[in-house]
Design an enzyme around this catalytic site. Structure first.
Site, PDB file in Angstrom:
ATOM      1  CD1 TRP A 234      -2.773   1.563   0.564  1.00 31.91           C
ATOM      2  CD2 TRP A 234      -1.883   1.604   2.784  1.00 31.91           C
ATOM      3  NE1 TRP A 234      -3.624   2.329   1.249  1.00 31.91           N
ATOM      4  CE2 TRP A 234      -3.025   2.705   2.348  1.00 31.91           C
ATOM      5  CE3 TRP A 234      -1.285   1.730   3.777  1.00 31.91           C
ATOM      6  CZ2 TRP A 234      -3.443   3.659   3.241  1.00 31.91           C
ATOM      7  CZ3 TRP A 234      -2.078   2.776   4.834  1.00 31.91           C
ATOM      8  CH2 TRP A 234      -2.992   3.491   4.638  1.00 31.91           C
TER       9      TRP A 234
ATOM     10  CG  ASP B  65      -1.752  -2.171   7.752  1.00 30.23           C
ATOM     11  OD1 ASP B  65      -2.956  -2.242   8.451  1.00 30.23           O
ATOM     12  OD2 ASP B  65      -1.729  -1.370   6.483  1.00 30.23           O
TER      13      ASP B  65
ATOM     14  CE  LYS C  88     -10.438  -0.643   3.307  1.00 29.30           C
ATOM     15  NZ  LYS C  88      -9.305   0.308   3.719  1.00 29.30           N
TER      16      LYS C  88
HETATM   17  C1  LMR Z   1      -6.915   1.339  -0.496  1.00 26.64           C
HETATM   18  O1  LMR Z   1      -5.753   0.889  -0.712  1.00 26.64           O
HETATM   19  O2  LMR Z   1      -7.487   1.595  -1.538  1.00 26.64           O
HETATM   20  C2  LMR Z   1      -7.704   1.553   0.674  1.00 26.64           C
HETATM   21  O3  LMR Z   1      -6.815   1.288   1.730  1.00 26.64           O
HETATM   22  C3  LMR Z   1      -7.744   3.025   0.997  1.00 26.64           C
HETATM   23  C4  LMR Z   1      -6.625   3.822   1.260  1.00 26.64           C
HETATM   24  O4  LMR Z   1      -6.693   4.579   2.160  1.00 26.64           O
HETATM   25  O5  LMR Z   1      -5.947   4.235   0.367  1.00 26.64           O
END
Ligand code: LMR
Length: 394
Positions: free
Chosen positions: A129, A209, A244
């Protein structure tokens, strides 16, 4: 004059693209960008159990006081039970929990804590992420470890373990507890055991996480690896998000758990976490925390579990349909690598140029790494998405 030297910052890779999607006027546009669960009508509606809890709370006579610096104790107990299951009763005396401003807040508080007391080098999976890097860069140095083997299209245990084995003790290693974002590829239970063993031997600090409990294979099974780390007596952190699985995105409900070895450490760690929180935002907001504690602590819980199950089942069924349709439309390519993916995301094997074409020519929005939010598909748009994917891939 004070702002003259401020350069324009780049747009956020996820939120920036969502803005572009909303600005697109093409009627057939499809949003596979952001990790928000959508129902078959592509709505991100509040779960009905959450709505009921909200309504009940509004009727209660609530004080206007601050919450404690580390938030609602009821939330710690409720989420402790949800995350750690039956182990919670025995773990409670050595696990500190602080309510945080979403999962991101938990990552940030944990990062500051690690940087002050554990280690300043943070290792995040490649890919991960995008916000992980940004959060950890504020307080330390960020390195990436190999996670995904693009040629095999799966998690690469041996590359990860070789990397971990050369780290110095007290390095902080970010582990995505379930439903890896962006690839959808998680380690198997056996692989998690090997990761735990290596982390213990090398004295590395696991920082989990967890943003998708219940979206992988089930509420309990999704936490089996974290429970295993606790049972094995490891010390670690968990950043937990309720966005979520409670549809509470905008309420920013999260939790930072610090799993320590004993009561005295729990108290010392907690005292320092509180100082970090106080210096950041003083104390967390109450409303979302009350909702989660009410859902988990009373008669709404059973229906909430069913709602989480239903969200997961819709994701699994849309992923299956996508694979079936892609496979029948494009026989020369294999798509079954998508099937074992866990959670909302799947990494589709696409080059950046192909993603750009999907956006420009077909109004199908996804980040340039090829991650799709499977919950953004429904029976109305899936054929168009399949057609566009086949076209850009051929
Ligand atoms: C995502 O990866 O789309 C979600 O976790 C929302 C975000 O905060 O980026």
């Amino acid at each position: 004059m004070f702002y003259d030297e401020v350069p324009e910052g780049p747009p956020d890779p996820i939120f920036g693209l969502s803005d572009a999607f909303h600005a697109d006027v093409r009627p057939n546009k499809v949003n596979l960008v952001i990790g928000i669960y959508k129902n078959e009508d592509l709505q991100s509606e509040l779960l009905s159990t959450v709505r009921k809890a909200k309504e009940e709370i509004l009727k209660e006579d609530l004080l206007a006081d601050y919450l404690p610096i580390d938030g609602s104790k009821a939330l710690v107990g409720a989420l402790g039970g949800l995350a750690f299951g039956d182990l919670w009763e025995s773990l409670e005396e050595r696990v500190y929990g602080a309510q945080t401003v979403g999962g991101t807040g938990a990552l940030r508080i944990g990062a500051e804590f690690c940087s002050a007391f554990v280690g300043k080098t943070f290792h995040v999976p490649h890919p991960s992420w995008p916000n992980h890097r940004q959060i950890f860069e504020r307080v330390g140095v960020v390195e990436t470890y190999p996670y995904y083997d693009r040629s095999m299209r799966k998690f690469d245990l041996s590359a990860m373990l070789s990397y971990l084995k050369q780290l110095s003790p007290k390095s902080v290693v970010l582990l995505q507890g379930t439903c890896h974002n962006p690839t959808g590829c998680d380690p198997t239970p056996e692989e998690w055991k090997q990761i735990a063993k290596t982390m213990r031997e090398r004295e590395l600090m696991p920082f989990f996480d967890v943003a998708y409990q219940g979206f992988g294979t089930g509420l309990d099974r999704d936490m089996a690896q974290i429970r295993y780390f606790a049972q094995e007596g490891l010390e670690f952190l968990v950043a937990y998000s309720c966005s979520k699985n409670f549809s509470l995105y905008c309420q920013r409900v999260g939790m930072l758990f610090a799993v320590t070895s004993n009561r005295a450490l729990k108290s010392r760690v907690g005292s320092q976490m509180k100082r970090v929180i106080r210096a950041n935002y003083s104390n967390p907001p109450a409303h979302g925390a009350r909702i989660v504690a009410k859902v988990l602590g009373g008669p709404l819980r059973k229906s909430w579990v069913q709602e989480v199950d239903a969200m997961r089942e819709r994701i699994v069924s849309m992923r299956k349909k996508l694979v079936e349709k892609l496979s029948s439309r494009c026989k020369e390519k294999r798509f079954d690598y998508l099937l074992p993916h866990q959670g909302m995301f799947s990494f589709v094997d696409l080059e950046k140029e192909q993603v750009a074409r999907l956006i420009e020519e077909y109004a199908i929005y996804l980040p340039d790494n090829g991650r799709i939010n499977v919950a953004g598909l429904n029976s109305k748009n899936i054929d168009d998405v399949v057609e566009a994917l086949v076209n850009v891939m051929s």
